[in-house]
Design an enzyme around this catalytic site. Structure first.
Site, PDB file in Angstrom:
ATOM      1  N   ASN A   1     -54.895   7.029  50.430  1.00 10.52           N
ATOM      2  CA  ASN A   1     -54.677   5.594  50.221  1.00 10.52           C
ATOM      3  C   ASN A   1     -55.965   4.873  49.863  1.00 10.52           C
ATOM      4  OD1 ASN A   1     -51.938   5.612  50.428  1.00 10.52           O
ATOM      5  ND2 ASN A   1     -51.940   5.383  52.659  1.00 10.52           N
TER       6      ASN A   1
ATOM      7  N   GLU B   1     -52.046  14.701  55.623  1.00 13.37           N
ATOM      8  CA  GLU B   1     -53.451  14.415  55.938  1.00 13.37           C
ATOM      9  C   GLU B   1     -53.597  14.565  57.451  1.00 13.37           C
ATOM     10  OE1 GLU B   1     -55.329  11.348  52.700  1.00 13.37           O
ATOM     11  OE2 GLU B   1     -53.841  10.513  54.107  1.00 13.37           O
TER      12      GLU B   1
ATOM     13  N   HIS C   1     -50.675  12.369  58.987  1.00 16.02           N
ATOM     14  CA  HIS C   1     -50.157  11.406  57.998  1.00 16.02           C
ATOM     15  C   HIS C   1     -49.283  12.143  56.995  1.00 16.02           C
ATOM     16  CE1 HIS C   1     -50.861   8.601  54.367  1.00 16.02           C
ATOM     17  NE2 HIS C   1     -49.785   8.215  55.049  1.00 16.02           N
TER      18      HIS C   1
ATOM     19  N   SER D   1     -50.484   5.172  58.386  1.00 19.83           N
ATOM     20  CA  SER D   1     -51.092   5.412  57.075  1.00 19.83           C
ATOM     21  C   SER D   1     -52.295   4.495  56.842  1.00 19.83           C
ATOM     22  CB  SER D   1     -50.081   5.203  55.961  1.00 19.83           C
ATOM     23  OG  SER D   1     -49.169   4.202  56.318  1.00 19.83           O
TER      24      SER D   1
END
Ligand code: T1G
Length: 660
Positions: A480, A442, A430, A409
Site C-alpha cells: 500500500n 504480507e 495482511h 492494512s
C-alpha cells in the site's frame, strides 16, 4: 551388479535384466551438466551390456526431474545439450522406460516423452511449465507431446504450463500406467517392449484434429497471456508439429527456445521464480522452534474474514469463527459455505472436501471459545480502538503460547501489540481480497514479534499454499505504501495534463490487468478519502497535493458501487465521463497549470520511478529485506505484470536506457 557411478549425480545398477539409472541431484534432480553427461555415459554403458534388455530412468527422492537447471541459464553452455540426451534416448536400440516417481517438469517431462514408455508412481505429475519462465520447451516437448496426447491437450498443457497428476496423465495417453511400485512395473514394461518394435514418440504421427478445436484451445491460451510472448510461441510450435517432420519441428523449437531464453521477459520471470523461492526466508530464523498451529480462530467473518477462514479450512486446519451476534455468525457461516460451494462448482474442491471443511468449522459469539485456538487472526473493522480493545480482551482468553495476528492494512500493528500483555506474540498477517484466492500475504514482523512467532506464521502461510513476504512496520507496509506513491504520481500527471483513461491505457498496454483509476473505482474511493481526511491536519503544507479525487468524492462519485467514480458505469460498462475531465481542468486552472500531453512510455516511466523511489526507501528503512520481495508484492498484490519482473527489477533493466 553393484551400483556404477556415471557422474556425481547419476548411478545405475542391473535389476532383473534391466539397467536402473537413478538421477540424484538434490533438491529437485535438475538436469545440470553432470546429470546430462552421466545419463549419456549410462546409456553408452547399457548399450554394450548384452544381458541387459532395457533401461529404466528414475529420480532419487520425491522428484523425478525438476527440469533443466535454471541456474545454468546465461552461463556458457556445457555439453551434452538436453536435445542430444533426448535424441539418444529416443533412438536407443533397447527399450527405455521412464519411472516417474514424482514431478516430471520441463526438461524432465521431455526426457520422459523421449522414452519408449512411461510408468507413473502415485505421486507423479507431468508438466511443461516453461512459459512461466518466459521460454518454450527446448528439448522436444512441443513436438513429442502432441504426438502422444493430441494437439488440443498439448496446446492446453504447454500454453498454460499447468501440470497433470498421474491419473490425468494416463487418461491423456501421456503415461502408460500408474503403479505403487513403479520400478517393478517399469521393468515389466521394458521386457514387454523388448518383444515388439519400439514405440518412438517422435515417429508417431500427430493425430488429425478438428481445426476449430485447435483454434479454440489457442484462443483460450492467448486470452490468458496478457501480452507475454512465450505462450503464443508455444502454441505456434505445437501446431507446427502437425505440419513439419520431427527434425524440422525440433530445429524450429530449438531456435525459438534459444531466442526466448535470452529475452528480457524470460530474465524477468526467472527473477520472479527465484524471488519466490527466497521469499519468506529470514536470516537465522531456520533455528526458531515452530509452534503448532492446528486450530485457527478468525474474528469477523465479513469479506476478508470469511476468505481467510476458507483458506485455513481448505488447507486442513480447524477454524473457530467469532462474530458479535448470532445473525452475523450465521451470515458468516453462509458466506464461507457459499465460497466452498463455488470451489466445488469450479472443480477445485470435491463435495466431500467441502463437507469435511464445514465439519471443521465452528461459528460462535462466545469469545471464550477461542481458548482452544493456536492462532487468532482478526479481520474486524480497520479502526485502532476496535482492534486494541479486541486484543486486550483476547489476552485474557487465549492460551499463553497462542499467536495473535492482525489483518490491518494501514493501522500500526505495534500500537495494537502494545495493548496486550505479551507483544512478542503479536504479528501482522495482511491478506489480500479475496483472501481465499489471492496468493500474497504480507507477514508484518512487528517491533516485539518473537522469532518463534514469525517462523510459525511463515510456515502457516506456506501451508495455506500462499506466498509470504516479510516486511517491517510502516504505514501501508510494502504494497500500500508503493501503491499510494504511484497513485500520487498518477494524480500529479492528471494535473499536468494527462487524463485517467490515458494513464490506465498506458498501464494496461504495459501488462497490468487494469489501470489504477479503474482499480480505484472497483475498490471504492471512500477508503482513501477517509484516510486523506484523517491525515489533513498533519499533512505537509509544502508538499504537492492534488484535490481532484476529493472533488469527485464530494460529488458522490465513489466508484462502481455508486455508478460513477473516475469513470461512469451506465449499464455497468466503464465509460469516459466528461464531468471528470471538467473537474480535472478546473483543478489545473485553480493552480494555473498549463496542461501538456504525455506519451504512454513517459507515463510508465514516471509511474515506475515513483514505485522504485518508494521501494528504495523501503529497503533503506529496512521495511523490505530484498528488492525481489517488493517485486513479488507488486506482482501478486497489485497486478504488476510478472513478465516485467516487478518495478525494482524493471528499473534495474532500464536504468542505463534514455527515457523515450
Ligand atoms: N533448476 C534449478 N534450481 C531449481 C529448479 C530448476 N529447474 N527447480 C527448483 N530449483 C531450486 C529452487 O530454486 C530451490 O532452491 C530448490 O530447488 C527447491 O525448490 C529445456 C529449459 C520442482 C515443483 O519450471 O516448479 O526445463 O531456494 O522450493 O516447493 O525445456 O521447484 O532451496 O536454493 O520450488 O518442492 C522447467 C521449476 C525448467 C520447474 C519443487 N522446470 N521448479 O517444488 O521446491 S526450464 C520448472 C518447480 C526447462 C527445457 C527447459 C519446483 C518443484 P533454494 P522449491 P518445491
Amino acid at each position: 551388479m553393484a551400483d556404477i557411478q556415471f557422474s556425481k549425480s547419476v548411478s545405475a545398477c542391473a535389476q532383473d535384466r534391466a539397467f536402473v539409472v537413478t538421477i540424484d541431484n538434490p533438491p529437485v534432480n535438475a538436469l545440470s551438466a553432470h546429470v546430462r553427461s552421466g545419463l549419456m555415459a549410462a546409456l553408452d554403458h547399457a548399450a554394450n551390456l548384452p544381458a541387459i534388455t532395457g533401461v529404466i530412468i528414475t529420480g532419487a527422492g520425491s522428484t523425478f526431474i525438476g527440469g533443466a537447471d535454471i541456474k545454468e541459464f546465461g552461463k556458457p553452455p556445457v555439453g551434452p545439450t538436453l536435445p542430444e540426451v533426448t535424441e539418444r534416448i529416443e533412438t536407443f536400440n533397447k527399450p527405455i522406460v521412464a519411472t516417474v516417481n514424482g514431478a516430471a517438469l520441463g526438461g524432465g517431462c521431455e526426457v520422459a516423452l523421449a522414452c519408449h514408455g512411461r510408468i507413473a508412481g502415485e505421486k507423479a505429475s507431468f508438466g511443461l511449465p516453461e512459459v512461466k519462465l518466459g521460454i518454450v520447451p527446448g528439448a522436444g516437448g512441443t513436438q513429442r507431446l502432441p504426438r502422444l496426447i493430441g494437439l488440443v491437450a498439448a496446446i492446453d498443457l504447454i500454453g498454460t504450463g499447468r501440470a497433470v497428476k498421474a491419473g490425468e496423465a494416463v487418461t491423456l495417453g501421456l503415461a502408460d500406467g500408474i503403479a505403487t511400485h513403479p520400478v517393478g512395473a517399469a521393468i515389466a514394461l521394458v521386457h514387454e517392449c523388448a518383444e515388439k518394435p519400439l514405440r518412438r514418440t517422435g515417429m508417431i504421427g500427430v493425430p488429425p484434429t478438428d481445426p476449430a478445436a485447435v483454434s479454440a484451445a489457442e484462443a483460450k491460451v492467448l486470452a490468458r497471456a496478457r501480452g507475454q510472448s512465450a505462450p503464443a510461441e508455444a502454441v505456434r510450435l505445437v501446431k507446427a508439429a502437425g505440419e513439419l517432420d520431427l527434425r524440422q519441428g525440433l530445429a524450429e523449437e530449438r531456435a525459438t527456445f534459444l531466442r526466448l531464453r535470452d529475452s528480457s521477459e524470460s530474465a524477468a520471470l526467472r527473477h520472479v521464480f527465484f524471488a519466490e523461492r527466497a521469499a519468506g526466508k529470514v536470516e537465522g530464523l531456520d533455528i526458531a522452534a515452530l509452534r503448532k498451529i492446528a486450530t485457527v480462530a478468525v474474528v469477523g467473518t465479513g469479506l476478508m474474514g470469511s476468505g481467510i477462514a476458507v483458506s485455513a479450512l481448505t488447507s486442513g486446519h480447524r477454524v473457530i469463527a467469532l462474530e458479535q451476534t448470532p445473525e452475523a455468525a450465521a451470515g458468516g457461516r453462509a458466506r464461507i459455505a457459499e465460497t466452498l460451494d463455488k470451489s466445488v462448482r469450479s472443480g477445485r474442491l470435491t463435495a466431500d472436501g467441502r463437507d469435511d471443511c464445514l465439519a471443521r468449522l465452528q461459528t460462535t459469539t462466545e469469545a471464550a471459545d477461542l481458548a482452544k485456538a493456536d492462532l487468532v487472526i482478526e479481520a474486524v473493522f480497520d479502526d485502532l480502538k476496535v482492534k486494541t480493545d479486541l486484543f486486550r480482551r483476547l489476552d485474557g482468553i487465549v492460551a499463553p503460547d497462542a499467536i495473535l495476528a492482525t489483518n490491518t492494512s494501514y493501522l500500526d500493528p505495534d500500537a495494537i501489540a502494545a495493548a496486550t500483555a505479551d507483544p512478542s506474540r503479536v504479528v501482522g498477517l495482511h491478506f489480500f481480497s479475496p483472501a481465499n484466492v489471492m496468493r500474497l500475504v504480507e507477514v508484518v514482523d512487528c517491533a516485539k514479534t518473537s522469532p518463534e512467532v514469525l517462523a510459525s506464521v511463515l510456515a502457516f502461510v506456506k501451508r495455506l499454499g500462499k506466498l509470504p513476504v516479510v516486511c517491517g512496520v510502516t504505514e501501508g507496509f510494502i504494497g500500500n505504501r508503493i501503491f499510494s506513491a504511484y497513485r500520487r504520481e498518477a494524480e500529479f500527471m492528471l494535473e499536468d495534463g494527462a487524463l485517467p483513461q490515458e494513464i490506465d491505457a498506458a498501464l494496461e498496454a504495459y501488462g497490468f490487468p487494469m489501470g489504477i483509476f479503474d482499480v480505484n473505482d472497483m475498490a471504492g474511493l471512500e477508503i482513501a478519502w477517509a484516510r486523506r481526511k484523517r491525515q489533513a491536519a498533519t499533512r505537509d503544507a509544502d508538499a504537492r497535493y492534488v484535490e481532484i479525487a476529493d472533488r469527485l468524492c464530494e460529488a458522490g462519485r465513489l466508484g462502481r458501487k455508486t455508478g460513477r467514480g473516475w469513470y461512469a458505469y451506465p449499464e455497468g460498462e466503464r465509460t469516459i465521463d466528461p464531468e471528470v475531465t471538467a473537474v480535472i481542468e478546473a483543478a489545473r486552472a485553480a493552480k494555473n497549470i498549463t496542461p501538456r500531453s504525455f506519451t504512454a512510455s513517459e507515463i510508465m516511466s514516471r509511474l515506475l520511478k515513483a514505485m522504485v523511489d518508494e521501494g528504495t526507501a523501503l529497503l533503506a528503512d529496512g521495511v523490505a529485506a530484498r528488492p525481489g520481495d517488493i517485486d513479488l508484492v507488486m506482482i501478486n498484490g497489485y497486478g504488476f505484470p510478472a513478465h516485467r519482473g516487478g518495478p525494482m527489477f524493471a528499473a534495474e533493466q532500464t536504468k542505463d536506457q534514455p527515457h523515450a
